[in-house]
Scaffold this active site. Structure first.
Site, PDB file in Angstrom:
ATOM      1  N   ARG A  20      39.531  31.282  38.123  1.00 56.71           N
ATOM      2  CA  ARG A  20      40.550  31.738  39.082  1.00 56.71           C
ATOM      3  C   ARG A  20      40.577  30.849  40.316  1.00 56.71           C
ATOM      4  O   ARG A  20      41.648  30.463  40.784  1.00 56.71           O
ATOM      5  CB  ARG A  20      40.331  33.199  39.484  1.00 56.71           C
ATOM      6  CG  ARG A  20      40.711  34.183  38.385  1.00 56.71           C
ATOM      7  CD  ARG A  20      40.426  35.591  38.786  1.00 56.71           C
ATOM      8  NE  ARG A  20      38.984  35.712  39.087  1.00 56.71           N
ATOM      9  CZ  ARG A  20      38.433  36.741  39.711  1.00 56.71           C
ATOM     10  NH1 ARG A  20      39.166  37.746  40.121  1.00 56.71           N
ATOM     11  NH2 ARG A  20      37.143  36.774  39.922  1.00 56.71           N
ATOM     12  N   ASN A  38      42.120  38.019  36.542  1.00 60.91           N
ATOM     13  CA  ASN A  38      41.414  38.240  35.280  1.00 60.91           C
ATOM     14  C   ASN A  38      42.098  39.363  34.523  1.00 60.91           C
ATOM     15  O   ASN A  38      42.648  40.284  35.121  1.00 60.91           O
ATOM     16  CB  ASN A  38      39.957  38.628  35.536  1.00 60.91           C
ATOM     17  CG  ASN A  38      39.087  37.435  35.884  1.00 60.91           C
ATOM     18  OD1 ASN A  38      39.435  36.294  35.646  1.00 60.91           O
ATOM     19  ND2 ASN A  38      37.929  37.718  36.468  1.00 60.91           N
TER      20      ASN A  38
END
Length: 92
Positions: A20, A38
């Site tokens: 990320r 996520n």
């Protein structure tokens, strides 16, 4: 230049490996807006808006991923941008 939107879902070893943050850092460098998060299935989902060239470069970098990751698949959906983002962020 025409602005587009891309929604991408990435499968593989992409959680707990800095994916990320890598996605965020790359999007900021390229001047994209949108978000990354996520997914419960172990994947990562991201939505970004920018020019075709910016988005194509972003997707190519995501395909490689950060060193500890292993990208096994990516689904990409392109659509018109709606300008709803003012920055790129990590969502939880």
């Amino acid at each position: 230049m025409k602005v587009m939107r891309v929604t991408v879902k990435i499968q593989g070893r992409v959680q707990a490996v800095g994916f990320r943050h890598f996605t965020l850092k790359t999007a900021l460098r390229l001047g994209l807006t949108g978000w990354v998060r996520n997914l419960p299935d172990g994947g990562v989902e991201a939505v970004a808006e920018g020019t075709r060239e910016q988005l194509d470069e972003w997707l190519a970098v995501l395909q490689e991923g950060p060193p500890a990751s292993r990208v096994e698949g990516m689904s990409i959906h392109r659509q018109p941008a709606d300008g709803s983002f003012d920055r790129f962020e990590v969502r939880f």
